[in-house]
Structure formats: C-alpha cells, structure tokens
Design a protein around this motif. Structure first.
Motif, PDB file in Angstrom:
ATOM      1  N   ILE A  69       0.855  -1.185   0.000  1.00  0.00           N
ATOM      2  CA  ILE A  69       0.000   0.000   0.000  1.00  0.00           C
ATOM      3  C   ILE A  69       0.888   1.230   0.000  1.00  0.00           C
ATOM      4  N   GLY A  70       0.905   1.936  -1.098  1.00  0.00           N
ATOM      5  CA  GLY A  70       1.756   3.103  -1.229  1.00  0.00           C
ATOM      6  C   GLY A  70       1.443   4.203  -0.232  1.00  0.00           C
ATOM      7  N   LEU A  71       0.248   4.193   0.350  1.00  0.00           N
ATOM      8  CA  LEU A  71      -0.132   5.207   1.327  1.00  0.00           C
ATOM      9  C   LEU A  71       0.603   5.020   2.649  1.00  0.00           C
ATOM     10  N   ILE A  72       1.143   3.825   2.863  1.00  0.00           N
ATOM     11  CA  ILE A  72       1.866   3.500   4.093  1.00  0.00           C
ATOM     12  C   ILE A  72       3.289   3.124   3.695  1.00  0.00           C
ATOM     13  N   PRO A  73       4.257   4.027   3.856  1.00  0.00           N
ATOM     14  CA  PRO A  73       5.627   3.754   3.412  1.00  0.00           C
ATOM     15  C   PRO A  73       6.173   2.432   3.939  1.00  0.00           C
ATOM     16  N   GLY A  74       6.701   1.626   3.020  1.00  0.00           N
ATOM     17  CA  GLY A  74       7.293   0.349   3.380  1.00  0.00           C
ATOM     18  C   GLY A  74       6.306  -0.793   3.562  1.00  0.00           C
ATOM     19  N   ASP A  75       5.016  -0.512   3.470  1.00  0.00           N
ATOM     20  CA  ASP A  75       4.012  -1.558   3.682  1.00  0.00           C
ATOM     21  C   ASP A  75       4.079  -2.600   2.568  1.00  0.00           C
ATOM     22  N   GLN A  76       3.958  -3.867   2.940  1.00  0.00           N
ATOM     23  CA  GLN A  76       3.987  -4.946   1.956  1.00  0.00           C
ATOM     24  C   GLN A  76       2.736  -5.820   2.027  1.00  0.00           C
ATOM     25  N   HIS A  77       1.629  -5.257   2.482  1.00  0.00           N
ATOM     26  CA  HIS A  77       0.364  -5.986   2.477  1.00  0.00           C
ATOM     27  C   HIS A  77      -0.286  -5.755   1.117  1.00  0.00           C
ATOM     28  N   PRO A  78      -0.426  -6.805   0.318  1.00  0.00           N
ATOM     29  CA  PRO A  78      -0.954  -6.629  -1.033  1.00  0.00           C
ATOM     30  C   PRO A  78      -2.456  -6.366  -1.039  1.00  0.00           C
ATOM     31  N   MET A  79      -2.903  -5.737  -2.126  1.00  0.00           N
ATOM     32  CA  MET A  79      -4.330  -5.499  -2.298  1.00  0.00           C
ATOM     33  C   MET A  79      -4.678  -5.566  -3.777  1.00  0.00           C
ATOM     34  N   CYS A  80      -5.925  -5.948  -4.081  1.00  0.00           N
ATOM     35  CA  CYS A  80      -6.451  -5.945  -5.445  1.00  0.00           C
ATOM     36  C   CYS A  80      -7.701  -5.084  -5.443  1.00  0.00           C
ATOM     37  N   ASN A  81      -7.718  -4.092  -6.353  1.00  0.00           N
ATOM     38  CA  ASN A  81      -8.779  -3.092  -6.369  1.00  0.00           C
ATOM     39  C   ASN A  81      -9.525  -3.044  -7.693  1.00  0.00           C
ATOM     40  N   ASP A  82     -10.820  -2.785  -7.599  1.00  0.00           N
ATOM     41  CA  ASP A  82     -11.562  -2.461  -8.812  1.00  0.00           C
ATOM     42  C   ASP A  82     -11.308  -0.991  -9.148  1.00  0.00           C
ATOM     43  N   ALA A  83     -11.913  -0.492 -10.213  1.00  0.00           N
ATOM     44  CA  ALA A  83     -11.667   0.885 -10.665  1.00  0.00           C
ATOM     45  C   ALA A  83     -12.085   1.917  -9.626  1.00  0.00           C
ATOM     46  N   VAL A  84     -13.154   1.641  -8.879  1.00  0.00           N
ATOM     47  CA  VAL A  84     -13.627   2.579  -7.858  1.00  0.00           C
ATOM     48  C   VAL A  84     -12.580   2.711  -6.750  1.00  0.00           C
ATOM     49  N   TRP A  85     -12.013   1.585  -6.324  1.00  0.00           N
ATOM     50  CA  TRP A  85     -10.986   1.630  -5.282  1.00  0.00           C
ATOM     51  C   TRP A  85      -9.708   2.296  -5.769  1.00  0.00           C
ATOM     52  N   MET A  86      -9.383   2.162  -7.035  1.00  0.00           N
ATOM     53  CA  MET A  86      -8.195   2.854  -7.553  1.00  0.00           C
ATOM     54  C   MET A  86      -8.438   4.367  -7.519  1.00  0.00           C
ATOM     55  N   LYS A  87      -9.651   4.792  -7.794  1.00  0.00           N
ATOM     56  CA  LYS A  87      -9.999   6.220  -7.682  1.00  0.00           C
ATOM     57  C   LYS A  87      -9.886   6.656  -6.219  1.00  0.00           C
ATOM     58  N   TRP A  88     -10.348   5.822  -5.312  1.00  0.00           N
ATOM     59  CA  TRP A  88     -10.254   6.095  -3.878  1.00  0.00           C
ATOM     60  C   TRP A  88      -8.793   6.219  -3.454  1.00  0.00           C
ATOM     61  N   MET A  89      -7.925   5.297  -3.932  1.00  0.00           N
ATOM     62  CA  MET A  89      -6.500   5.334  -3.594  1.00  0.00           C
ATOM     63  C   MET A  89      -5.863   6.644  -4.061  1.00  0.00           C
ATOM     64  N   THR A  90      -6.236   7.093  -5.250  1.00  0.00           N
ATOM     65  CA  THR A  90      -5.707   8.356  -5.775  1.00  0.00           C
ATOM     66  C   THR A  90      -6.139   9.515  -4.889  1.00  0.00           C
TER      67      THR A  90
END
Length: 182
Positions: A69-90
């Motif tokens: 999760i790029g929002l948490i530096p160094g985090d290595q917990h993987p995630m799979c997102n649909d298009a809505v979640w990618m918008k949320w991440m941005t």
C-alpha cells in the motif's frame, strides 16, 4: 590477530551481501505477492502495479493488484482493487475529495497494516484512537454513506464495520477472521 580481523571482515561482508541481496526484491516476487491479495479468478488476469505506479504486468479484467500500500511507506500488504478503489487510492494519496456513484470492492486476503480506525492521517498508535491490524478481509465503498448508518464503527464488535466513518474516505471492512481487542 590479523587472521581473526580478516575472518571477521569476511563474515561481515558476507552478511552485508546476504542482507543486500535479500532486500533486492524482484518484479516476479512483487507480482506473486500482489496476486496473493485476491482469489485467483481475479488476480490471474489483473494488472499488477508497483506502489510507485510502475506497471509490472498488464491485465485484462479491470482489476489492479499492488504488492503493498503506497499510502503507508514500506508496507507490503498486497491489495487488489476495482476501478472505484483505484480512484479512492488516488484521492487518499493526494488528500482530495472522493465520491462514487457505484459500489467499489477491494481484496486484502493477506491482511493489513496497523491503522487508526477513526483517523486515516494518524501515524502514532500511542496518540489515541482505536487502532486495528486486520487479518484477511475485503473492503467496500458505497455511494451513499447513509447506507452505513447501522454498521458499527468498532472493529472489535465482530463482523463488518466502518473504517474512517467520519471522513470522505469511509469504507466498510469485511473481516474473514476473528480478532480480539488489544
């Protein structure tokens, strides 16, 4: 004495070399970790994107899996997102507003980092609030926050709960495993 010093230097250099090579993660390692976030019928055909935005593998099903999760530096917990979640991440990454007209889904079947359930900007677990480290879970975004009114905000209540409920980044957590309060 010099033989011992030389031996010590060789051992230290070997350890440094081992540490350095272990720290150098390959694209294949990142892809494998990213794919572990969701069921294979999603991750097998998902685009794999590194936390810095680099595309590690193209996909064909509209899902995007990340090795951390790029929002948490160094985090290595993987995630799979649909298009809505990618918008949320941005939006979360830029601090901008988020809204959606449709439900969004994200998988984190390898768990998540320790976060404050009330404040997405909190970084110090000793600074107060309810902190939780969720195991395997899915997350959902909804277009109408009124739909979440009857869900608990307490991550230890059992079952689904709302994370960051009083912010524009509110979402529903759907844990797969039980947890106990600290």
């Amino acid at each position: 004495m010099s033989k011992i010093s030389n031996l010590t230097a060789v051992v230290i250099m070997s350890l440094v070399g081992t540490t350095t090579s272990a720290a150098a993660e390959t694209a294949e390692d990142k892809i494998a970790r990213a794919m572990s976030a969701a069921p294979s019928d999603i991750s097998d055909d998902a685009r794999i994107m590194d936390v810095d935005g680099t595309i590690l593998r193209e996909g064909s099903n509209g899902w995007v899996c990340l090795p951390g999760i790029g929002l948490i530096p160094g985090d290595q917990h993987p995630m799979c997102n649909d298009a809505v979640w990618m918008k949320w991440m941005t939006a979360a990454g830029s601090g901008s507003a988020f809204s959606t007209d449709v439900v969004g889904v994200s998988y984190m079947l390898m768990g998540d980092a320790m976060v404050n359930n009330d404040d997405p900007m909190a970084t110090d677990p000793n600074g107060g609030g309810v902190w939780v480290q969720e195991g395997p879970h899915t997350m959902m975004l909804f277009p109408n926050m009124d739909m979440l009114a009857d869900l608990p905000r307490d991550p230890f209540a059992g079952g689904p709960y709302v994370m960051w409920g009083e912010t524009p980044l509110a979402h529903v957590m759907l844990p797969v495993e039980a947890k106990t309060a600290p």
